[in-house]
Scaffold this active site. Structure first.
Site, PDB file in Angstrom:
ATOM      1  CG  HIS A  55      30.098 -38.630 -14.686  1.00 58.70           C
ATOM      2  ND1 HIS A  55      31.150 -39.478 -14.460  1.00 58.70           N
ATOM      3  CD2 HIS A  55      29.331 -38.697 -13.566  1.00 58.70           C
ATOM      4  CE1 HIS A  55      31.034 -40.035 -13.263  1.00 58.70           C
ATOM      5  NE2 HIS A  55      29.930 -39.573 -12.709  1.00 58.70           N
ATOM      6  CD  GLU A  57      33.833 -37.272 -18.544  1.00 55.81           C
ATOM      7  OE1 GLU A  57      34.939 -37.573 -18.074  1.00 55.81           O
ATOM      8  OE2 GLU A  57      32.844 -36.993 -17.827  1.00 55.81           O
ATOM      9  CB  CYS A  85      35.004 -42.499 -14.154  1.00 53.82           C
ATOM     10  SG  CYS A  85      33.351 -42.378 -14.896  1.00 53.82           S
ATOM     11  CB  CYS A  88      33.163 -41.130 -18.737  1.00 60.12           C
ATOM     12  SG  CYS A  88      31.950 -40.297 -17.678  1.00 60.12           S
TER      13      CYS A  88
END
Length: 157
Positions: A55, A57, A85, A88
């Site tokens: 992701h 992040e 999410c 993260c």
């Protein structure tokens, strides 16, 4: 509280999201700021990297840790186009990011207030200051267009 730099840094995160879009990834981008300067940036890459943890992040945090030679990212601010999410947010808490600024809310998986609130959970050992909704419409529109195009290209399936 939104400050004068929030929009500028979120635009940089949007640039990253557009790069993800060009690569066929879900258009989410992130930038990490320390002392008023971007130190790292990334965009979603789970398909490209064949990595479910890739992701925006997570990739940004990894790069920042290497650049700063420290897994503790004290006094940093993460700008991301979509509310993080659970995975993260867990990483942001462990990294000790000071402030999270995000664009669009994620009503299905958001872990900074929409579904869960890991930024200030009383059982965790770090609290993150959260500023939601910076350029929310622009961030949300990019995501909506991606998913609409994806549905249209797959015949609505």
């Amino acid at each position: 509280m939104i400050n004068g730099s929030d929009e500028r840094f979120m635009r940089a995160a949007l640039d990253e999201a557009r790069e993800a879009l060009e690569e066929g990834e879900i258009p989410i981008g992130a930038v990490l700021v320390k002392d008023g300067a971007i130190i790292c940036r990334a965009h979603n890459s789970p398909i490209t990297l064949q990595d479910p943890t890739a992701h925006a992040e997570i990739l940004t945090l990894r790069r920042a840790g290497q650049r700063l030679n420290n897994y503790r990212l004290l006094d940093t601010e993460l700008y991301v186009t979509l509310e993080p999410c659970v995975m993260c947010m867990g990483a942001l808490v462990h990294a000790r990011v000071k402030r999270l600024i995000f664009g669009a809310r994620d009503p299905k998986a958001g872990a900074a207030g929409s579904v869960f609130n890991l930024a200030s959970h009383d059982k965790l050992n770090h609290v993150i200051d959260v500023t939601p909704g910076v350029l929310a419409k622009e961030c949300g529109d990019l995501l909506q267009k991606f998913f609409k195009d994806k549905r249209n290209s797959s015949g609505g399936q």
